[in-house]
Write an enzyme that holds these catalytic residues in place. Structure first.
Site, short mmCIF file in Angstrom:
data_model
loop_
_atom_site.label_atom_id
_atom_site.label_comp_id
_atom_site.label_asym_id
_atom_site.label_seq_id
_atom_site.Cartn_x
_atom_site.Cartn_y
_atom_site.Cartn_z
N GLU A 135 0.91 -1.25 -0.15
CA GLU A 135 -0.09 -0.08 0.05
C GLU A 135 0.81 1.18 0.11
OE1 GLU A 135 -2.55 -0.44 3.48
OE2 GLU A 135 -2.69 -2.73 3.03
N GLU A 185 -10.11 6.22 2.26
CA GLU A 185 -10.36 5.47 3.45
C GLU A 185 -10.40 6.29 4.65
OE1 GLU A 185 -8.78 1.57 6.20
OE2 GLU A 185 -7.77 2.23 4.07
#
Length: 419
Positions: A224, A334
């Site tokens: 990520e 997110e």
């Protein structure tokens, strides 16, 4: 006589109380002392011998550490690792600067990739070293425990979005796009950069790319990278560059930024450092372009490039599923919603505006591509998931070379439709 007995009883009770208090205090001191030892041990592990230190105007201290001394090599699998300074192959080259400058000269004059880090104004790290943000004692003490510092919470579960769950706990919310399951060897995208409001210290707001292999049942592998605002880790609300990895679904492996795992080779960018400037509503839109790809010709390591500069790599040996290829790639926003005071918080995603407001108001990710087995960049086909009332996402695919596959996303969090 009664008075004597009463006084004696009082003395006994007082003695018992004081003894218990002393015992309690000693136990606390022992616990605190143990914690201090553990904190210092972790600090010694993270903060390596320094060649040069640079103080930044944002409050950070950047330590220039020899490439061979960085925390990555504390990982058992990397003890005898031979450092690679550059990949053998890149995906089919595209001159993003040329494309961007062409578009800026015609259709768009409001985007910029001139991102910098504030510490650059006070110096630079010498060749052969990398910049590492110095970890302070208070950084570790903000975590729920010493062991949990710099790690995501583990959570075993299934997602209604895809069989590989995006999140790691039930309080995570998304506005994200995903490929279908397949074989992928990398991802390239341009992320709009903002500084969203985060209400609570233990919440965050991020925009990132996920490169995924496997499932939770088989030990999820994840790479990520992107930007985030995360007060719990850094003690502030600044927008920062970050990376993360795990090879077992966030159970025991992996961590944020430069813990053991990722090997940095670049002496310009500090992972975990602040990014500036950020975008302004109706003003210049700041961007960063992220490329993550598997260098199969160079041992299968996963390399990362930021705005055309190679940053470093995740060695293939860290992973199981990602040793071969990724099965899903995702992009998006997110947040964590702790529902403090029993209602949704006002933590923003992206710019804090809903995507229907469009360019220069809502945040976006554009020019979304995947890397195929032949090392070619391909326009991505995606589908989406979002929390419609709190955050939203609108996707589009166009032949416009500036936008390509793209989406606007984000939102304000709590509002009349998101109590």
């Amino acid at each position: 006589m009664a008075e004597v007995k009463l006084s004696f009883g009082f003395v006994v009770v007082l003695y018992v109380f004081m003894a218990a208090r002393l015992c309690y205090t000693d136990n606390n001191r022992s616990s605190s002392s143990h914690e201090n030892v553990e904190v210092q041990k972790l600090l010694n592990s993270l903060n390596k011998p320094v060649v040069k230190s640079i103080k930044s105007s944002d409050g950070d201290i950047m330590d220039c550490v020899r490439i061979s001394d960085q925390p990555a090599f504390d990982h058992p699998l990397l003890k005898n690792h031979t450092i690679k300074m550059r990949p053998i192959y890149h995906p089919n080259p595209v001159d993003d600067n040329k494309v961007s400058s062409m578009v800026n000269a015609t259709a768009d004059r409001h985007s910029s990739s001139s991102i910098t880090q504030l510490w650059h104004s006070n110096g630079k790290c010498p060749k052969g070293t990398i910049p590492i943000r110095r970890t302070k004692k208070e950084d570790i003490l903000r975590a729920s425990s010493v062991d949990s510092y710099g790690k995501k919470k583990s959570f075993i579960g299934k997602s209604s979005f895809i069989d590989v769950e995006l999140g790691v706990t039930v309080d995570h919310e998304y506005a994200a796009a995903s490929t279908k399951t397949g074989q992928f060897y990398g991802s390239k995208s341009t992320l709009n950069l903002w500084n969203p409001k985060v209400q609570e210290r233990n919440e965050f707001s991020l925009t990132q790319t996920w490169v995924l292999g496997g499932t939770y049942d088989t030990g999820l592998n994840s790479i990520e990278a992107g930007w985030h605002v995360y007060p719990l880790i850094y003690g502030d609300n600044k927008t920062r560059l970050f990376i993360y990895w795990t090879s077992d679904g966030y159970q025991k492996t992996g961590c944020y930024n430069l813990c053991s795992g990722f090997i940095q080779t670049n002496n310009k960018y500090a992972i975990g450092g602040t990014l500036s400037p950020t975008s302004k509503t109706d003003g210049t839109q700041q961007e960063l372009t992220l490329l993550i790809w598997k260098d199969n010709a160079g041992g299968g390591d996963w390399w990362m490039q930021l705005n055309g500069e190679t940053i470093g790599y995740w060695p293939s040996s860290l992973f199981t599923h990602l040793r071969n290829s990724a099965s899903i790639i995702q992009w998006g926003g997110e947040i964590i919603d702790t529902r403090s005071q029993g209602r949704h918080t006002t933590t923003q995603m992206g710019s804090g505006q809903f995507p229907k407001l469009g360019y220069r108001k809502a945040s976006y990710i554009r020019k979304i591509e995947t890397v195929d087995q032949s090392n070619a960049l391909r326009t991505a086909e995606v589908y989406t998931y979002h929390e419609e009332n709190c955050y939203d996402i609108l996707t589009n695919i166009t032949t416009n070379n500036f936008w390509g596959t793209h989406f606007f996303y984000g939102g304000p969090g709590r509002n009349p439709n998101c109590p």
